[in-house]
Write a protein that holds these residues in place. Structure first.
Motif, PDB file in Angstrom:
ATOM      1  N   GLY A  91       0.812  -1.210   0.000  1.00  0.00           N
ATOM      2  CA  GLY A  91       0.000   0.000   0.000  1.00  0.00           C
ATOM      3  C   GLY A  91       0.844   1.257   0.000  1.00  0.00           C
ATOM      4  N   PRO A  92       0.196   2.407   0.112  1.00  0.00           N
ATOM      5  CA  PRO A  92       0.898   3.698   0.032  1.00  0.00           C
ATOM      6  C   PRO A  92       1.997   3.867   1.076  1.00  0.00           C
ATOM      7  CG  PRO A  92      -1.472   4.014  -0.148  1.00  0.00           C
ATOM      8  CD  PRO A  92      -1.254   2.569   0.203  1.00  0.00           C
ATOM      9  N   GLU A  93       1.755   3.420   2.298  1.00  0.00           N
ATOM     10  CA  GLU A  93       2.770   3.558   3.360  1.00  0.00           C
ATOM     11  C   GLU A  93       4.043   2.802   2.993  1.00  0.00           C
ATOM     12  OE1 GLU A  93       3.279   2.274   8.040  1.00  0.00           O
ATOM     13  OE2 GLU A  93       1.260   2.675   7.285  1.00  0.00           O
ATOM     14  N   ALA A  94       3.878   1.586   2.486  1.00  0.00           N
ATOM     15  CA  ALA A  94       5.035   0.775   2.086  1.00  0.00           C
ATOM     16  C   ALA A  94       5.761   1.406   0.900  1.00  0.00           C
ATOM     17  CB  ALA A  94       4.578  -0.635   1.743  1.00  0.00           C
ATOM     18  N   ALA A  95       4.998   1.917  -0.060  1.00  0.00           N
ATOM     19  CA  ALA A  95       5.588   2.530  -1.241  1.00  0.00           C
ATOM     20  C   ALA A  95       6.392   3.783  -0.893  1.00  0.00           C
ATOM     21  CB  ALA A  95       4.500   2.859  -2.251  1.00  0.00           C
ATOM     22  N   ASP A  96       6.029   4.463   0.173  1.00  0.00           N
ATOM     23  CA  ASP A  96       6.747   5.661   0.605  1.00  0.00           C
ATOM     24  C   ASP A  96       7.985   5.361   1.452  1.00  0.00           C
ATOM     25  OD1 ASP A  96       5.021   7.351  -0.711  1.00  0.00           O
ATOM     26  OD2 ASP A  96       3.777   7.730   1.060  1.00  0.00           O
ATOM     27  N   ASP A  97       8.182   4.099   1.816  1.00  0.00           N
ATOM     28  CA  ASP A  97       9.328   3.686   2.628  1.00  0.00           C
ATOM     29  C   ASP A  97      10.471   3.281   1.688  1.00  0.00           C
ATOM     30  OD1 ASP A  97      11.216   2.367   4.208  1.00  0.00           O
ATOM     31  OD2 ASP A  97       9.699   1.396   5.463  1.00  0.00           O
ATOM     32  N   ASP A  98      11.381   4.217   1.432  1.00  0.00           N
ATOM     33  CA  ASP A  98      12.461   3.975   0.475  1.00  0.00           C
ATOM     34  C   ASP A  98      13.333   2.785   0.852  1.00  0.00           C
ATOM     35  OD1 ASP A  98      11.637   6.081  -1.132  1.00  0.00           O
ATOM     36  OD2 ASP A  98      12.999   7.525  -0.190  1.00  0.00           O
ATOM     37  N   GLN A  99      13.558   2.567   2.144  1.00  0.00           N
ATOM     38  CA  GLN A  99      14.384   1.434   2.573  1.00  0.00           C
ATOM     39  C   GLN A  99      13.676   0.112   2.282  1.00  0.00           C
ATOM     40  OE1 GLN A  99      17.650   1.661   3.758  1.00  0.00           O
ATOM     41  NE2 GLN A  99      17.536  -0.514   3.272  1.00  0.00           N
ATOM     42  N   HIS A 100      12.382   0.037   2.525  1.00  0.00           N
ATOM     43  CA  HIS A 100      11.584  -1.164   2.233  1.00  0.00           C
ATOM     44  C   HIS A 100      11.617  -1.463   0.732  1.00  0.00           C
ATOM     45  CE1 HIS A 100       8.460  -4.149   2.669  1.00  0.00           C
ATOM     46  NE2 HIS A 100       7.572  -3.439   1.994  1.00  0.00           N
ATOM     47  N   VAL A 101      11.393  -0.433  -0.080  1.00  0.00           N
ATOM     48  CA  VAL A 101      11.423  -0.591  -1.542  1.00  0.00           C
ATOM     49  C   VAL A 101      12.807  -1.067  -1.982  1.00  0.00           C
ATOM     50  CG1 VAL A 101      11.305   0.668  -3.732  1.00  0.00           C
ATOM     51  CG2 VAL A 101       9.590   1.088  -1.958  1.00  0.00           C
ATOM     52  N   SER A 102      13.847  -0.450  -1.454  1.00  0.00           N
ATOM     53  CA  SER A 102      15.223  -0.810  -1.812  1.00  0.00           C
ATOM     54  C   SER A 102      15.562  -2.243  -1.408  1.00  0.00           C
ATOM     55  CB  SER A 102      16.191   0.166  -1.158  1.00  0.00           C
ATOM     56  OG  SER A 102      17.516  -0.144  -1.493  1.00  0.00           O
ATOM     57  N   ASN A 103      15.103  -2.659  -0.232  1.00  0.00           N
ATOM     58  CA  ASN A 103      15.365  -4.034   0.222  1.00  0.00           C
ATOM     59  C   ASN A 103      14.711  -5.057  -0.707  1.00  0.00           C
ATOM     60  OD1 ASN A 103      16.834  -3.145   2.427  1.00  0.00           O
ATOM     61  ND2 ASN A 103      15.147  -3.381   3.870  1.00  0.00           N
ATOM     62  N   ILE A 104      13.473  -4.790  -1.095  1.00  0.00           N
ATOM     63  CA  ILE A 104      12.776  -5.698  -2.007  1.00  0.00           C
ATOM     64  C   ILE A 104      13.499  -5.752  -3.351  1.00  0.00           C
ATOM     65  CG2 ILE A 104      10.648  -6.058  -3.342  1.00  0.00           C
ATOM     66  CD1 ILE A 104       9.147  -4.904  -0.853  1.00  0.00           C
ATOM     67  N   ALA A 105      13.841  -4.579  -3.895  1.00  0.00           N
ATOM     68  CA  ALA A 105      14.527  -4.519  -5.184  1.00  0.00           C
ATOM     69  C   ALA A 105      15.857  -5.259  -5.147  1.00  0.00           C
ATOM     70  CB  ALA A 105      14.726  -3.068  -5.609  1.00  0.00           C
ATOM     71  N   SER A 106      16.601  -5.076  -4.083  1.00  0.00           N
ATOM     72  CA  SER A 106      17.889  -5.761  -3.930  1.00  0.00           C
ATOM     73  C   SER A 106      17.706  -7.278  -3.878  1.00  0.00           C
ATOM     74  CB  SER A 106      18.585  -5.258  -2.671  1.00  0.00           C
ATOM     75  OG  SER A 106      19.787  -5.953  -2.463  1.00  0.00           O
ATOM     76  N   THR A 107      16.702  -7.719  -3.142  1.00  0.00           N
ATOM     77  CA  THR A 107      16.424  -9.162  -3.055  1.00  0.00           C
ATOM     78  C   THR A 107      16.033  -9.711  -4.419  1.00  0.00           C
ATOM     79  OG1 THR A 107      15.766  -8.952  -0.747  1.00  0.00           O
ATOM     80  CG2 THR A 107      15.000 -10.911  -1.911  1.00  0.00           C
ATOM     81  N   LEU A 108      15.218  -8.981  -5.166  1.00  0.00           N
ATOM     82  CA  LEU A 108      14.841  -9.418  -6.514  1.00  0.00           C
ATOM     83  C   LEU A 108      16.070  -9.518  -7.413  1.00  0.00           C
ATOM     84  CD1 LEU A 108      11.620  -7.266  -7.044  1.00  0.00           C
ATOM     85  CD2 LEU A 108      11.717  -9.752  -6.707  1.00  0.00           C
ATOM     86  N   ARG A 109      16.916  -8.499  -7.388  1.00  0.00           N
ATOM     87  CA  ARG A 109      18.112  -8.488  -8.247  1.00  0.00           C
ATOM     88  C   ARG A 109      19.059  -9.641  -7.926  1.00  0.00           C
ATOM     89  NH1 ARG A 109      17.467  -2.830  -7.370  1.00  0.00           N
ATOM     90  NH2 ARG A 109      16.798  -1.872  -9.327  1.00  0.00           N
ATOM     91  N   SER A 110      19.206  -9.950  -6.654  1.00  0.00           N
ATOM     92  CA  SER A 110      20.157 -11.001  -6.287  1.00  0.00           C
ATOM     93  C   SER A 110      19.579 -12.409  -6.411  1.00  0.00           C
ATOM     94  CB  SER A 110      20.732 -10.760  -4.892  1.00  0.00           C
ATOM     95  OG  SER A 110      19.731 -10.571  -3.945  1.00  0.00           O
ATOM     96  N   ASN A 111      18.312 -12.511  -6.817  1.00  0.00           N
ATOM     97  CA  ASN A 111      17.701 -13.840  -6.950  1.00  0.00           C
ATOM     98  C   ASN A 111      17.078 -14.081  -8.321  1.00  0.00           C
ATOM     99  OD1 ASN A 111      17.795 -15.384  -4.260  1.00  0.00           O
ATOM    100  ND2 ASN A 111      17.389 -13.264  -3.696  1.00  0.00           N
ATOM    101  N   TRP A 112      17.435 -13.262  -9.305  1.00  0.00           N
ATOM    102  CA  TRP A 112      16.983 -13.484 -10.680  1.00  0.00           C
ATOM    103  C   TRP A 112      18.141 -13.232 -11.629  1.00  0.00           C
ATOM    104  CZ3 TRP A 112      12.975 -15.740 -12.839  1.00  0.00           C
ATOM    105  CH2 TRP A 112      12.825 -15.617 -14.219  1.00  0.00           C
TER     106      TRP A 112
END
Length: 116
Positions: A84-105
């Motif tokens: 949701g919007p709160e999660a999307a506004d959390d740059d660290q949360h977004v960055s952690n997810i993106a990093s996990t995706l990059r390191s596992n694909w």
């Protein structure tokens, strides 16, 4: 593999929850848009399909299809700010997810369960 749109989380701003494909060019903005596109009132999970599509599924309406997935994240409990919007506004949360995706694909770093 077609699935019913009702299996996706109820989006907050779109007719259907946003997804993107790891085989195409993508950025943290895509992760942010995906998080923004779903409601935080359901238990949910980010999944990576074997074809590289990333989306958030509603685990209250859909069992996690483990055999059809490349990988999957932990279940996010409803109303905790993971989507949701709160999660999307959390740059660290977004960055952690993106990093996990990059390191596992396209190759998993460990097993299919991704805990960021």
């Amino acid at each position: 593999m077609p699935r019913s749109p009702s299996l996706l989380l109820t989006p907050t701003t779109q007719e259907q929850g946003m997804s993107f494909n790891l085989n195409n060019s993508w950025s943290n903005s895509d992760v942010k848009a995906m998080l923004q596109s779903v409601d935080d009132s359901f238990n949910s999970r980010i999944v990576i399909w074997k074809d590289g599509r990333v989306e958030i599924i509603n685990t209250e309406e859909m069992e996690t299809p483990y055999d059809d997935l490349h990988a999957y994240f932990e279940t996010y409990q409803a109303e905790n700010g993971y989507t949701g919007p709160e999660a999307a506004d959390d740059d660290q949360h977004v960055s952690n997810i993106a990093s996990t995706l990059r390191s596992n694909w396209p190759t998993l770093a460990r097993d299919k369960y991704l805990d960021n």
